[in-house]
Enzyme design. Structure first.
Site, PDB file in Angstrom:
ATOM      1  CG  ASP A  13      -5.278   3.546   2.364  1.00  0.00           C
ATOM      2  OD1 ASP A  13      -4.718   2.591   2.923  1.00  0.00           O
ATOM      3  OD2 ASP A  13      -4.661   4.476   1.830  1.00  0.00           O
ATOM      4  CE  LYS A  16      -7.151  -3.474  -0.209  1.00  0.00           C
ATOM      5  NZ  LYS A  16      -7.076  -2.004  -0.203  1.00  0.00           N
ATOM      6  N   GLY A  40      -1.728  -1.836   4.958  1.00  0.00           N
ATOM      7  CA  GLY A  40      -2.120  -1.683   6.358  1.00  0.00           C
ATOM      8  C   GLY A  40      -3.617  -1.942   6.442  1.00  0.00           C
ATOM      9  CG  HIS A  41      -5.223  -4.969   4.742  1.00  0.00           C
ATOM     10  ND1 HIS A  41      -5.099  -6.119   4.020  1.00  0.00           N
ATOM     11  CD2 HIS A  41      -4.990  -3.961   3.883  1.00  0.00           C
ATOM     12  CE1 HIS A  41      -4.793  -5.813   2.763  1.00  0.00           C
ATOM     13  NE2 HIS A  41      -4.714  -4.517   2.654  1.00  0.00           N
ATOM     14  CD  GLN A 218      -0.247  -2.483  -1.863  1.00  0.00           C
ATOM     15  OE1 GLN A 218      -0.088  -3.486  -2.536  1.00  0.00           O
ATOM     16  NE2 GLN A 218       0.088  -2.441  -0.598  1.00  0.00           N
TER      17      GLN A 218
HETATM   18  P1  IMP Z   1       4.987   1.353  -2.444  1.00  0.00           P
HETATM   19  O1  IMP Z   1       3.911   0.345  -2.594  1.00  0.00           O
HETATM   20  O2  IMP Z   1       5.519   1.459  -1.045  1.00  0.00           O
HETATM   21  O3  IMP Z   1       6.068   1.172  -3.465  1.00  0.00           O
HETATM   22  O4  IMP Z   1       4.346   2.794  -2.743  1.00  0.00           O
HETATM   23  C1  IMP Z   1       3.876   3.156  -4.043  1.00  0.00           C
HETATM   24  C2  IMP Z   1       2.604   3.983  -3.939  1.00  0.00           C
HETATM   25  O5  IMP Z   1       1.548   3.150  -3.467  1.00  0.00           O
HETATM   26  C3  IMP Z   1       2.682   5.163  -2.971  1.00  0.00           C
HETATM   27  O6  IMP Z   1       1.855   6.201  -3.465  1.00  0.00           O
HETATM   28  C4  IMP Z   1       2.074   4.613  -1.703  1.00  0.00           C
HETATM   29  O7  IMP Z   1       1.538   5.615  -0.874  1.00  0.00           O
HETATM   30  C5  IMP Z   1       0.983   3.724  -2.282  1.00  0.00           C
HETATM   31  N1  IMP Z   1       0.612   2.617  -1.402  1.00  0.00           N
HETATM   32  C6  IMP Z   1       1.304   1.493  -1.143  1.00  0.00           C
HETATM   33  N2  IMP Z   1       0.620   0.696  -0.302  1.00  0.00           N
HETATM   34  C7  IMP Z   1      -0.534   1.313  -0.044  1.00  0.00           C
HETATM   35  C8  IMP Z   1      -1.674   0.971   0.737  1.00  0.00           C
HETATM   36  O8  IMP Z   1      -1.775  -0.109   1.341  1.00  0.00           O
HETATM   37  N3  IMP Z   1      -2.686   1.879   0.751  1.00  0.00           N
HETATM   38  C9  IMP Z   1      -2.629   3.044   0.057  1.00  0.00           C
HETATM   39  N4  IMP Z   1      -1.592   3.410  -0.680  1.00  0.00           N
HETATM   40  C10 IMP Z   1      -0.541   2.557  -0.748  1.00  0.00           C
END
Ligand code: IMP
Length: 427
Positions: A13, A16, A40-41, A218
């Site tokens: 977040d 990017k 979520g970009h 991420q």
């Molecule tokens: P997952 O990627 O859904 O397996 O989630 C694993 C961890 O990564 C959790 O803490 C999510 O909140 C975090 N996470 C996954 N995708 C994002 C993102 O795009 N931005 C911020 N945190 C993320």
């Protein structure tokens, strides 16, 4: 002209999407290399907001190739609905390429993730529940279903049987192969025109000396190997993932850039030494609109973490930093910046060795003077108030990396190049 990897230098977040959109102006292709629709970009153009989960953030620039590499896990339903909603807004998705080797998220992956998170109780990861983790589990266990498999009924049938049977041995899932097969074959028919060997396309672009942006999802501290394990995502969100996730060799990469917010946020569970538990944290959350673009969850907010930055610089080999949302800190009289952690009375410069040690790490802060809300009316960095210049200098010193760009609003053109050579990336 160059291949540039852009990764998140924090817990995701960082902004990017808007950075990729800005840099895409001069690029020929934008490539996603890991993660899935957990990302979520957000990109804002003329006040209109777009959120991308799977489609590379270059799609708003006409004629740019948008490539989803083999390292991404793709939920076909989400991809098709993203294409449709872009079409409805008048944006044609005609230069999209999906790697035949990208793994597919099945509906039971999402269900498994939900059950697992419930079972973990207070030890839950706080995942986005998009089925990303279980899909990567199938990939590593060599029973995964790839995009190309959606094009062949017999292959899909047999692979589905193997994967679903495996999970049914452990979970009450309520899915049958018959439930899924026809629906996913139909997705395959609709996606067929996009499914190709994307590594070949990227290879051609490299040979033609084109500019390619590799768009990380991420953030580095969520990387499955280098992040705050086990509170991480299931892929390599660091720069190395761009090579494995696309089939491009490291020798082809020219530059690695990291994006960081002027403070730091985290969604989901896990250690967060600089988290602010008072009204300042709430203020930053509100002003920065720190709510997840994928799940809508409130993001936890904290002071800039210099230990995290040094780590991100190291594990990514960052050449430069792009700092976003500096405007959100405007109006605060004092601003803190974490330069080290204190663990059991000892000051440490790097991350602790073990996950359990994180809970005992306390931030060591330096306090700096704040700046006014309207400090960014100036258009040149030299005209910014002294406290801002000091804050930027301190971040550069701590990270040992230059800040190349500064973003002070979500709007496309509000990206200031702080160095002459960085300006060439934009214009
Ligand atoms: P997952 O990627 O859904 O397996 O989630 C694993 C961890 O990564 C959790 O803490 C999510 O909140 C975090 N996470 C996954 N995708 C994002 C993102 O795009 N931005 C911020 N945190 C993320």
């Amino acid at each position: 002209m160059s291949s540039i990897i852009v990764v998140g230098a924090q817990w995701g977040d960082e902004g990017k999407g808007r950075i990729i959109d800005a840099l895409a102006k001069k690029a020929d292709a934008v490539v996603r290399f890991q993660g899935g629709s957990n990302a979520g970009h957000t990109v804002v153009v003329n006040g209109e907001k777009f959120v991308f989960h799977l489609i590379p953030s270059g799609v708003l620039r006409r004629g740019k190739k948008c490539i989803i590499g083999n390292g991404v896990v793709v939920d076909p339903r989400e991809l098709l609905s993203e294409i449709e909603s872009l079409n409805l807004r008048g944006i044609k998705v005609d230069s999209l390429y999906l790697s035949s080797n990208a793994h597919v998220i099945m509906p039971y992956h999402r269900k498994i993730e939900e059950i697992e998170e419930e079972q973990r109780g207070k030890n839950r990861i706080g995942t986005t529940r998009k089925g990303v983790g279980p899909a990567y589990v199938d990939k590593a266990a060599r029973r995964g279903i790839r995009a190309v498999d959606l094009l062949d009924k017999e292959i899909l049938n047999s692979k589905l049987r193997m994967s679903l049977q495996f999970w049914k041995n452990s979970f009450e899932l309520g899915f049958s192969v018959e439930d899924i097969l026809e629906e996913y074959l139909e997705y395959g028919r609709r996606l067929e025109k996009f499914i190709v060997d994307t590594s070949l396309i990227i290879h051609e672009l490299v040979k033609e000396d084109r500019t390619i942006l590799f768009e990380g999802a991420q953030g580095s501290l969520l990387d499955v190997d280098h992040g705050t394990y086990p509170f991480v995502t299931s892929s390599n969100a660091t720069a190395g993932g761009a090579c494995t996730g696309t089939g491009v060799g490291p020798t082809q990469i020219d530059q690695v850039l990291g994006v960081a917010k002027a403070y730091i946020t985290r969604v989901g569970e896990g250690p967060f030494p600089t988290e602010i538990h008072n009204e300042v944290g709430e203020l930053i959350q509100k002003r920065g609109q720190e709510y997840g673009a994928t799940t809508g969850r409130a993001r936890r907010c904290g002071w800039f973490d210099g230990v995290g930055l040094r780590y991100a610089v190291r594990v990514n080999g960052l050449d430069g930093l792009i700092l976003t949302k500096l405007d959100i800190l405007g109006g605060l009289s004092r601003i803190k910046i974490c330069t080290a952690y204190r663990y059991r009375g000892k000051v440490i410069q790097d991350f602790p060795l073990e996950a359990s040690h994180w809970q005992e790490c306390e931030p060591v802060y330096e306090e700096m003077e704040g700046w006014d809300d309207d400090a960014f009316e100036a258009k040149r960095i030299e005209d910014f108030p002294r406290p801002i210049q000091k804050y930027l200098n301190r971040i550069e010193e701590i990270g040992g990396v230059p800040i190349l760009f500064l973003s002070v609003s979500a709007e496309r053109d509000n990206l200031l190049a702080l160095r002459q050579d960085s300006a060439t990336l934009l214009a």
